[in-house]
Design a protein around this motif. Structure first.
Motif, mmCIF file in Angstrom:
data_model
loop_
_atom_site.group_PDB
_atom_site.id
_atom_site.type_symbol
_atom_site.label_atom_id
_atom_site.label_comp_id
_atom_site.label_asym_id
_atom_site.label_seq_id
_atom_site.Cartn_x
_atom_site.Cartn_y
_atom_site.Cartn_z
ATOM 1 N N LYS B 124 0.863 -1.197 0.000
ATOM 2 C CA LYS B 124 0.000 0.000 0.000
ATOM 3 C C LYS B 124 0.894 1.241 0.000
ATOM 4 C CE LYS B 124 -4.246 -0.994 2.632
ATOM 5 N NZ LYS B 124 -4.849 -1.718 1.534
ATOM 6 N N ASN B 125 0.399 2.318 -0.578
ATOM 7 C CA ASN B 125 1.109 3.601 -0.551
ATOM 8 C C ASN B 125 2.568 3.494 -0.979
ATOM 9 O OD1 ASN B 125 -1.214 4.892 0.388
ATOM 10 N ND2 ASN B 125 -0.708 4.313 2.496
ATOM 11 N N ASP B 126 2.768 2.727 -2.006
ATOM 12 C CA ASP B 126 4.020 2.730 -2.742
ATOM 13 C C ASP B 126 4.194 4.159 -3.286
ATOM 14 O OD1 ASP B 126 5.842 1.114 -4.966
ATOM 15 O OD2 ASP B 126 4.621 2.674 -5.881
ATOM 16 N N LEU B 127 5.451 4.552 -3.556
ATOM 17 C CA LEU B 127 5.702 5.947 -3.956
ATOM 18 C C LEU B 127 4.850 6.366 -5.160
ATOM 19 C CD1 LEU B 127 7.445 8.360 -3.157
ATOM 20 C CD2 LEU B 127 9.291 7.435 -4.559
ATOM 21 N N PHE B 128 4.614 5.441 -6.089
ATOM 22 C CA PHE B 128 3.938 5.810 -7.343
ATOM 23 C C PHE B 128 2.507 5.275 -7.457
ATOM 24 C CE2 PHE B 128 8.312 6.602 -8.416
ATOM 25 C CZ PHE B 128 8.261 7.622 -9.341
ATOM 26 N N ALA B 129 2.061 4.461 -6.523
ATOM 27 C CA ALA B 129 0.730 3.862 -6.647
ATOM 28 C C ALA B 129 0.101 3.682 -5.282
ATOM 29 C CB ALA B 129 0.833 2.502 -7.345
ATOM 30 N N ALA B 130 -1.219 3.827 -5.230
ATOM 31 C CA ALA B 130 -1.934 3.594 -3.971
ATOM 32 C C ALA B 130 -1.731 2.154 -3.515
ATOM 33 C CB ALA B 130 -3.413 3.891 -4.154
ATOM 34 N N GLN B 131 -1.628 1.247 -4.492
ATOM 35 C CA GLN B 131 -1.446 -0.173 -4.185
ATOM 36 C C GLN B 131 -0.621 -0.808 -5.292
ATOM 37 O OE1 GLN B 131 -3.049 -2.237 -1.478
ATOM 38 N NE2 GLN B 131 -1.363 -3.466 -2.249
ATOM 39 N N THR B 132 0.326 -1.634 -4.914
ATOM 40 C CA THR B 132 1.027 -2.442 -5.920
ATOM 41 C C THR B 132 0.723 -3.908 -5.650
ATOM 42 O OG1 THR B 132 3.023 -2.660 -4.595
ATOM 43 C CG2 THR B 132 2.944 -0.810 -6.148
#
Lengths: 289, 289
Positions: B124-132
């Motif tokens: 969750k809250n990866d630098l570029f995506a809400a979820q990976t």
């Protein structure tokens, strides 16, 4: 107002506009300011595929750099092999066990920065660090809460391998060659950075195979033909590299532009964040080798 | 209670313990479950340095995959060169301008997932995506707010190059070969993934140079000797690869273990996060080539 006065005013207005435009372009243009390397803290590594230049980080890992340089001067690494090379991860080299006479080193995985250190912030709340940035071209993590800083495992970093004990590193080293293994940050001693020849590092023969694939015979392991301190290399054979300064307005503007992605290619703008490991710090060759 | 009863109870207790231990080890052990590839959505690319196997993603980018396959079947890519190869970034190939007859494609950079899609969340809250996470082995970004998903630019992904217009991609393609350029996520069509031979991709001759370095003559550009749909390759020359399943408990346990880093090597545990581009999805060779 006479016509002549108006013309003069117009010309004056135009001049001011041009002047402002020049200033603005200077402020926003991504110029590159260069810094030379200290030849006594620069390493020339010769592989069968080409030459690699590494800048050491004595300010960050003084004991590791001192021992690495001492070993290089002894010719310790000449003929060593890259025996653990995992695509997308690391290329690790070192002597045979029976030739590993190097002393064990106390880990130097992080430090307490002094006030006014030349840190250029890049990204807050990066996945692995409260703050990322650059310190003299080296990608760096920082925690204000702990007041600790560390070099991050971006591609092309040089670090000391070790056993399970934090203070067990001695001579075996690795280069990171793939997506940054940031989970190793703060528990390994990172002490250098490839500033020239990363393509040559990528040419190192992989030793890891997948299930069902025959093993790679150790006889194919890439050897280090020579490892030298640049200052000890005859002038004519030196590779003189300069690297981009990262602690000034020009570099800051580059970061701002890199986040903004103003080019028409970005028909939809990406999130306004930067992965410190995906921000190039430029090098240039000053002599042609 | 007689002594015999106690012994029986003890034996029973021991058996239960062993049973629990076996269950626990099954739950926490990182087994690998394998999935075969569809030979008609798998590409065999032959370079001078070796062979590369690519799994296509027709579910995600149907039009790009269809056109890529059509061009491959025409022999369109045979003899094409990798003409834009930037270390740490991309290796891009395609035909000469005068031979580029392929139709322009509408971009397929993201999609709306259906309910119960086989997505394995990673971070969750990866630098570029809400979820990976992973979708059938492909690194994937997801925004629940927008209900959009997209393949992320991790190393080893295959994507279509394009001009400034989103719908201008046609035949020129690139592999990502360094730290994930995630800022390209959602604005490029990613439509495949290298599942075998990433070391061969890394061997592609770089074309980009640094300031002060002589240009690389185009005559050194790496050619594509052959590009074939695996299903069209004679059986004896096929490379049969299986990839790790990513939508089951075994893979989930691997992720849990990867975050926990229980090995004694991690004398200090890293932050409890995972970079989706730094999580290996295994491949294995089923025949030996």
């Amino acid at each position: 107002m006479t016509k002549i006065q108006m013309n003069i005013n117009r010309r004056y207005f135009k001049l001011v506009c041009v002047f402002i435009a020049v200033i603005m372009s200077h402020l926003t243009m991504a110029k590159t300011q260069w810094r030379s390397l200290d030849p006594n803290n620069t390493v020339l590594m010769t592989l069968p595929y080409g030459k690699v230049v590494i800048e050491l980080a004595p300010n960050v890992a003084p004991k590791h750099v001192a021992q690495f340089k001492k070993l290089i001067k002894q010719g310790f690494y000449n003929g060593n092999k890259f025996y653990r090379v995992i695509d997308g991860f690391v290329a690790q080299a070192g002597p045979d066990a029976r030739h590993d006479s190097a002393a064990k080193l106390k880990i130097e995985s992080e430090w307490t920065p002094t006030k006014n250190w030349p840190f250029m912030p890049v990204q807050k709340n990066d996945l692995f660090a409260a703050q990322t940035g650059f310190l003299n071209g080296f990608p760096t993590g920082y925690s204000a809460e702990e007041n600790k800083a560390w070099l991050t495992h971006c591609p092309g970093m040089l670090a000391m391998a070790r056993g399970n004990s934090p203070d067990s590193g001695s001579s075996h080293f690795y280069f990171t060659i793939g997506q940054a293994p940031r989970y190793l940050d703060r528990i390994m001693t990172v002490f250098g950075r490839v500033v020239y020849g990363m393509n040559t590092i990528q040419a190192i023969k992989r030793t890891a195979t997948i299930e069902g694939e025959p093993e790679v015979s150790p006889k194919f392991n890439t050897p280090i033909l020579a490892m030298q301190i640049m200052g000890d290399v005859p002038k004519a054979e030196q590779i003189i590299v300069e690297v981009e300064r990262t602690n000034n307005t020009d570099f800051k503007n580059k970061l701002v532009n890199r986040i903004a992605r103003k080019s028409a290619f970005f028909y939809k703008k990406p999130p306004k964040v930067l992965d410190v490991c995906q921000v190039p710090v430029l090098s240039r060759l000053v002599n042609n080798k």
